[in-house]
Design an enzyme around this catalytic site. Sequence first.
Site, PDB file in Angstrom:
ATOM      1  N   SER A 155       0.820  -1.208   0.000  1.00  0.00           N
ATOM      2  CA  SER A 155       0.000   0.000   0.000  1.00  0.00           C
ATOM      3  C   SER A 155       0.856   1.261   0.000  1.00  0.00           C
ATOM      4  CB  SER A 155      -0.956  -0.035   1.199  1.00  0.00           C
ATOM      5  OG  SER A 155      -1.915   0.980   1.108  1.00  0.00           O
ATOM      6  N   THR A 391     -11.147  -0.802  14.202  1.00  0.00           N
ATOM      7  CA  THR A 391     -10.356  -0.199  13.133  1.00  0.00           C
ATOM      8  C   THR A 391     -10.038  -1.228  12.058  1.00  0.00           C
ATOM      9  OG1 THR A 391      -9.358   1.258  14.766  1.00  0.00           O
ATOM     10  CG2 THR A 391      -8.267   1.094  12.645  1.00  0.00           C
TER      11      THR A 391
END
Length: 606
Positions: A155, A391
Amino acid sequence: MSCKTGIPDLDEKIEEWIAWDQNETTCNELKRMVVEQKVDELKAILLKRISFGTAGLRGKMAVGYACMNDLVIVQTAQGLLKHLQKEKLDLLKKNGIVVGYDGRYHSRRWAELTAVIFLNGGYPVKLFSQVTPTPFVPFATKKYKCAAGIMVTASHNPKEDNGYKVYADNSAQIIAPTDKNIQDSILQNLVPLKTSWDTSVLTQSCLLKDPFQEILDDYLKTISEDILSDHKKLNEAVGMTFTYTAMHGVGYFTFQKLCDLIGIKIVPVPEQRDPDPEFPTVKFPNPEEGKSSLDLSFRTANSINSVVILANDPDADRMAIAEKHPNTGEWKVFTGNELGALFGWWLLDCFKLKYPDEPISNVCMLCSTVSSMILRSMSKKEGFTFFDTLTGFKWLANLTLKLEEDNKKVVFAFEEAIGFMCGTRVLDKDGVSAAAHFATMTSYLYSKGQTIAGKLDEIYSVYGHHISCNSYYICHDGEKIKAIFNRIRNFTGPNTYPQDILNGKYKITSVRDLTTGYDNNRPDNKAILPVSASSEMITFQFSNGLVCTLRTSGTEPKIKYYTEICASPSITDKKAIEDTLAEMVDGICQELLQPNENGLITRSTS
């Protein structure tokens, strides 16, 4: 050349590595370290192992079991195969897996090694023939009903890192206990098979298919259809020029084609348009870092008189936005929480236009628990249903699936780390579709003579100011991080949490610790959100409405803090709210985290 250190357990691992690893570069690197007797480094990379979790794998590309390299990928793929054979055999036989990769060093190689292992096992593999945005993998997993999807990407991490992300057959990122089961399977299948290295199968197997063109076409068609035809016409009529950066990643090719379909005009930042594993123009290839990562975007935008910047991170699953102030010329980089507020307003409005007869009570919006609660405030006024989760998009996506089973319509989910899921076409954050929706929203606003910042102010005037301050400290010492959180849990004695900050000026009314499962806001003091002893996460609520969460990152050596004050719409003095927030954040950091005493590295100013 002797490959020994004189330490029996270490020498055993050295011998094992040299016998198993067929990558000449990493093998030679290990031998060099032995010759130079770098014992501490050898212990760190050979006696510890990178762990497979719900985020899959992510780490530095280097030799050793603690790092990302060919051998670790082979072992991981072999373990994943055995896990799927046990849990999803029929689906694996019928539809196989899908594998994608980004433009980082070794990404294609590791995607191919994964494909090799499954092909040699006799299972179908859909391997993308070129780099793709991460959202393509969950999209393809869903379309082809695959047993799993694998994306090789780190990422937005630094160029030295790479990763291995796994999606379940439901096309959402895996959650516990699947991660532990895969990890156990990896550890039971560490010996690499000879066939695991034989890439000749990639040119010979009839089980191998390239899904790139079909997925590209279907993705573009699907996302384009989600945007109202009237809005596409408006995009063309307004004719705004957006500056776009792919941050040396994979987003431009797909996003440009999508823009052509919806009437949006973009001009790419030329130096950052194409994939480059060196990320030569940015220290951190992460638009979440703010202005420090967008310097070239500002330069490009200023040169073409563009007033809005759209940014994707390198694997195009996140999105950032910047807007130029019409009077001062200053650029505002919006936070993920601010973008969440804007998306919430826009996508609810679009849903009402598209489905005028659908009850708003069937509509759901979601966010992670460390994100702004603006959607919760909106839901109370508008009548849709709001949920928060732990999260990570793995939780948002899996909750979305449960809500869909109950015939609910999830129109939007987000997390503050600039991750957005617009609808349910992709059950993960998707920076490409998010950029398309946001550009369309921007055209609409500008057609009304309104700016993005102006609309955000209007949203807060209706639902109340939601002002947040989120940042992090870097700490490479895992034991020190544990000590910091243990001190918080035993603040004035065993099992006692802080009761206030700044000498009692701000009182703490409740504590939720999702590492231990403690929540004194519940009658039985037990948290209802899932608990994980392997990560740190404590949330404090203060009497003045501030909420603060302290947590560790699952992929980076960081202690993160998230704070927000949710004010009533009747409180219009934004400056006073901001001053209170700043004072409290400083108190929380200095008293609870003690950055100076613990040698924590402050996030660089952006």
